[in-house]
Enzyme design. Structure first.
Site, mmCIF file in Angstrom:
data_model
loop_
_atom_site.group_PDB
_atom_site.id
_atom_site.type_symbol
_atom_site.label_atom_id
_atom_site.label_comp_id
_atom_site.label_asym_id
_atom_site.label_seq_id
_atom_site.Cartn_x
_atom_site.Cartn_y
_atom_site.Cartn_z
ATOM 1 C CD GLU A 180 -7.371 -8.242 2.207
ATOM 2 O OE1 GLU A 180 -6.306 -7.552 2.230
ATOM 3 O OE2 GLU A 180 -8.253 -7.871 3.167
ATOM 4 C CE LYS A 214 -9.798 -8.188 7.659
ATOM 5 N NZ LYS A 214 -10.575 -7.119 7.201
ATOM 6 C CB ALA A 270 3.568 5.516 9.378
ATOM 7 C CB VAL A 319 -9.525 1.775 6.200
ATOM 8 C CG1 VAL A 319 -10.095 2.161 7.779
ATOM 9 C CG2 VAL A 319 -9.955 0.539 5.468
ATOM 10 C CB ILE A 322 -21.864 -5.405 11.992
ATOM 11 C CG1 ILE A 322 -22.411 -5.630 10.606
ATOM 12 C CG2 ILE A 322 -22.790 -6.129 13.154
ATOM 13 C CD1 ILE A 322 -22.486 -7.073 10.247
ATOM 14 C CE LYS A 344 -13.624 -9.484 8.423
ATOM 15 N NZ LYS A 344 -14.163 -9.420 7.069
HETATM 16 N N1 LIG Z 1 -10.715 -2.034 3.009
HETATM 17 C C1 LIG Z 1 -11.763 -2.395 3.616
HETATM 18 O O1 LIG Z 1 -12.870 -2.410 3.426
HETATM 19 C C2 LIG Z 1 -11.515 -2.891 5.181
HETATM 20 C C3 LIG Z 1 -12.529 -3.371 5.863
HETATM 21 C C4 LIG Z 1 -12.215 -3.889 7.396
HETATM 22 C C5 LIG Z 1 -10.954 -4.032 7.697
HETATM 23 N N2 LIG Z 1 -10.004 -3.398 6.849
HETATM 24 C C6 LIG Z 1 -8.688 -3.446 7.425
HETATM 25 O O2 LIG Z 1 -7.927 -2.064 7.467
HETATM 26 C C7 LIG Z 1 -6.593 -2.237 7.322
HETATM 27 C C8 LIG Z 1 -6.242 -1.235 6.130
HETATM 28 O O3 LIG Z 1 -6.916 -1.695 4.875
HETATM 29 P P1 LIG Z 1 -6.939 -0.682 3.644
HETATM 30 O O4 LIG Z 1 -8.116 -1.328 2.830
HETATM 31 O O5 LIG Z 1 -6.929 0.839 3.956
HETATM 32 O O6 LIG Z 1 -5.423 -1.136 2.907
HETATM 33 P P2 LIG Z 1 -4.596 -0.296 2.199
HETATM 34 O O7 LIG Z 1 -5.559 0.432 1.046
HETATM 35 O O8 LIG Z 1 -3.788 -1.180 1.181
HETATM 36 O O9 LIG Z 1 -3.680 0.549 2.745
HETATM 37 C C9 LIG Z 1 -2.856 0.420 3.616
HETATM 38 C C10 LIG Z 1 -2.033 1.648 3.998
HETATM 39 O O10 LIG Z 1 -1.037 1.276 5.014
HETATM 40 C C11 LIG Z 1 0.452 1.671 4.366
HETATM 41 N N3 LIG Z 1 1.396 0.855 4.677
HETATM 42 C C12 LIG Z 1 1.329 -0.659 4.397
HETATM 43 N N4 LIG Z 1 2.428 -1.054 4.897
HETATM 44 C C13 LIG Z 1 3.353 -0.117 5.546
HETATM 45 C C14 LIG Z 1 4.484 -0.195 6.134
HETATM 46 N N5 LIG Z 1 5.199 -1.055 6.241
HETATM 47 N N6 LIG Z 1 4.771 1.041 6.637
HETATM 48 C C15 LIG Z 1 4.051 2.129 6.695
HETATM 49 N N7 LIG Z 1 2.784 2.306 5.870
HETATM 50 C C16 LIG Z 1 2.362 1.107 5.417
HETATM 51 C C17 LIG Z 1 0.073 2.060 2.827
HETATM 52 O O11 LIG Z 1 0.944 2.976 2.525
HETATM 53 P P3 LIG Z 1 0.964 3.605 0.845
HETATM 54 O O12 LIG Z 1 -0.369 4.133 0.792
HETATM 55 O O13 LIG Z 1 2.102 4.520 0.813
HETATM 56 O O14 LIG Z 1 1.148 2.299 -0.005
HETATM 57 C C18 LIG Z 1 -1.278 2.154 2.934
HETATM 58 O O15 LIG Z 1 -1.496 3.687 3.276
HETATM 59 C C19 LIG Z 1 -6.274 -3.721 6.952
HETATM 60 O O16 LIG Z 1 -5.816 -4.341 8.198
HETATM 61 C C20 LIG Z 1 -7.653 -4.382 6.386
HETATM 62 O O17 LIG Z 1 -7.661 -5.668 6.788
HETATM 63 C C21 LIG Z 1 -10.093 -2.910 5.541
#
Ligand SMILES: NC(=O)c1ccc[n+]([C@@H]2O[C@H](COP(=O)([O-])OP(=O)(O)OC[C@H]3O[C@@H](n4cnc5c(N)ncnc54)[C@H](OP(=O)(O)O)[C@@H]3O)[C@@H](O)[C@H]2O)c1
Length: 451
Positions: A189, A104, A42, A14, A135, A204
């Protein structure tokens, strides 16, 4: 021109989408008299390759330092996780920095604390992306439906379970095979149980319930069942019965109480929710004034989610609190008491493993002796055995476990039956539909189910 300096926690799926969209829409911001500048990020792994250019952005590994930095005007949280994310979000809010979050898990669990911090400092919190991604349901509930009485909010809000169930239906895969496929494609996940056990959907639902009913029901208080018990036979039987299986998250007012639940449900093929597949989500609202409203769109994925984040950022940049917490909060005279699922009544789909088709009539007659009317039935015989699928009239949930144990003792029933609820909010229509199919169109509505 006013420049808003953004600190962002996380630059994964994201976060990188947010970076792309910030760049793409810069001319739009400037045309509207402001600029959005990503100044700090970060991440967990500093050396990781990213698909976006972070040149000129300060990148660190300390989310809390970014949240507390005096040189940011707005915090975006797209990091995930619970404790660290919540601590950082609260740190920003309590010093008056607006927060836009897609997380969430942290929001649903810490909602009271987020609300307190936001109210204390007057900072806004945007969380559109946290609830069905693209949405605009939070905005709609907060603004267009601010003073609307809502009696039902329900929907398909988890794309991963939707993908797994669709795959099971189309390919004949077992749950385990479909889960393995979803994992291999990166649709789950890191911990797949968050999706398949219904936890993500419950989180949600907590956010939806807060905006729809003005009430905080934490995920732990939501009756939550996942999809891991759904079998290939359930899929074949529900298809034969003209239904599809979906994971439904719903909150409804029943006799002045609020029932919140997440569970698999059979949806009649004529219903809109039956057609929601893969990463699509749909949410249905009902209320006495507007009757029914349906929202459908992409509930996950990089750009749909990042776009919802960006739109919240732009709302704040334009000076309004927008769809922010606390936003416009309904004030019920007293919080609605909760109605446990076990106190409700549903039509049920029952799946029975049986010796042969010869015992079908016996099972139906037995149910009638128990005052349970069978509305539809289907029989399949596949490599794994013979199965009978039944749709019952309305039965109190409290009677169900006794009924299942009794059914198990009927001659020719080979194991304890399993059940899936029908989507309760249209069971009258379903019953009527099924009865028409059996008895013809002359059937009067009042001869439908006892409610
Ligand atoms: N993906 C979707 O379609 C989607 C849809 C709706 C909501 N969301 C929500 O959006 C959020 C992000 O999702 P995502 O899919 O983008 O996850 P992701 O691809 O796993 O990205 C998470 C990011 O956060 C960083 N991170 C994790 N723990 C950390 C920490 N302790 N300190 C600093 N950085 C940290 C990671 O760093 P590194 O890159 O260095 O590992 C990564 O850049 C989540 O809450 C998810 O539920 C996602």
């Amino acid at each position: 021109m006013r420049t808003i300096r953004i600190g962002m926690l996380g630059c994964g799926v994201v976060g990188q989408g947010v970076v792309k969209l910030l760049k793409k829409h810069q001319p739009d911001f400037q045309r509207n008299g402001f600029d959005l500048k990503l100044t700090q990020v970060a991440v967990k792994h500093l050396g990781k390759h990213r698909e976006v250019d972070l040149h000129g952005v300060r990148v660190c590994q300390d989310p809390l330092a970014v949240a507390k930095d005096p040189d940011i005007d707005l915090l975006v949280e797209v990091m995930g996780g619970r404790e660290v994310a919540m601590e950082a979000g609260l740190a920003a809010l309590s010093r008056g920095i607006p927060v836009v979050s897609a997380n969430k898990a942290a929001l649903a669990r810490g909602l009271s604390r987020y609300l307190e911090a936001a109210a204390g400092s007057g900072a806004a919190l945007g969380f559109e992306a946290a609830c069905a991604a693209h949405i605009p349901i939070i905005e709609a509930l907060d603004r267009s439906l601010a003073c609307e009485e809502i009696t039902l909010v329900k929907g398909v809000v988890n794309g991963t379970t939707n993908y797994i169930l669709t795959l099971m239906e189309r390919t004949g895969f077992s749950f385990a095979e479909a889960l393995a496929d979803a994992t291999a494609k990166g649709f789950t996940e890191a911990d797949p149980s968050l999706d398949v056990d219904g936890i993500d959907a419950a989180e949600k639902l907590t956010l939806l319930v807060f905006k729809a009913f003005g009430q905080y029901v934490p995920p732990e208080q939501i009756h939550t069942e996942g999809i891991s018990r759904v079998t290939r036979a359930d899929m074949l039987l529900s298809q034969a019965l003209n239904h599809r299986v979906k994971l439904i998250a719903g909150a409804r007012v029943v006799d002045g109480k609020l029932n919140c639940s997440v569970h698999p449900a059979l949806i009649h093929r004529g219903e809109l929710l039956a057609d929601v597949d893969s990463e699509f989500n749909a949410i249905i609202l009902e209320g006495p004034a507007f009757k029914e409203l349906t929202f459908m769109g992409k509930g996950a994925g990089q750009l749909p989610t990042a776009s919802a984040v960006l739109n919240d950022i732009v709302k704040f940049a334009r000076g309004g609190r927008g769809a922010a917490l606390p936003g416009f909060v309904k004030a019920p005279a007293a919080p609605l008491a909760q109605a446990p699922t076990k106190h409700l009544a549903y039509c049920y789909f029952l799946r029975l493993k049986i010796l042969s088709s010869g015992i079908v009539d016996g099972v139906v007659s037995f149910l009638e002796t128990q005052n349970v009317k069978v509305l539809s039935k289907a029989y399949i015989s596949d490599g794994e055995g013979d199965y009978l699928g039944l749709i019952t009239d309305v039965v109190k949930e409290s009677r169900l476990s006794h009924l299942m144990a009794t059914l198990r003792r009927v001659d020719g029933v080979l194991e304890e039956p399993a059940f899936i609820r029908l989507d309760k909010d249209n069971y009258r229509d379903i019953v009527e539909h099924e009865q028409r199919a059996y008895f013809g169109a002359s059937l009067e509505r009042q001869s439908g189910p006892r409610v």
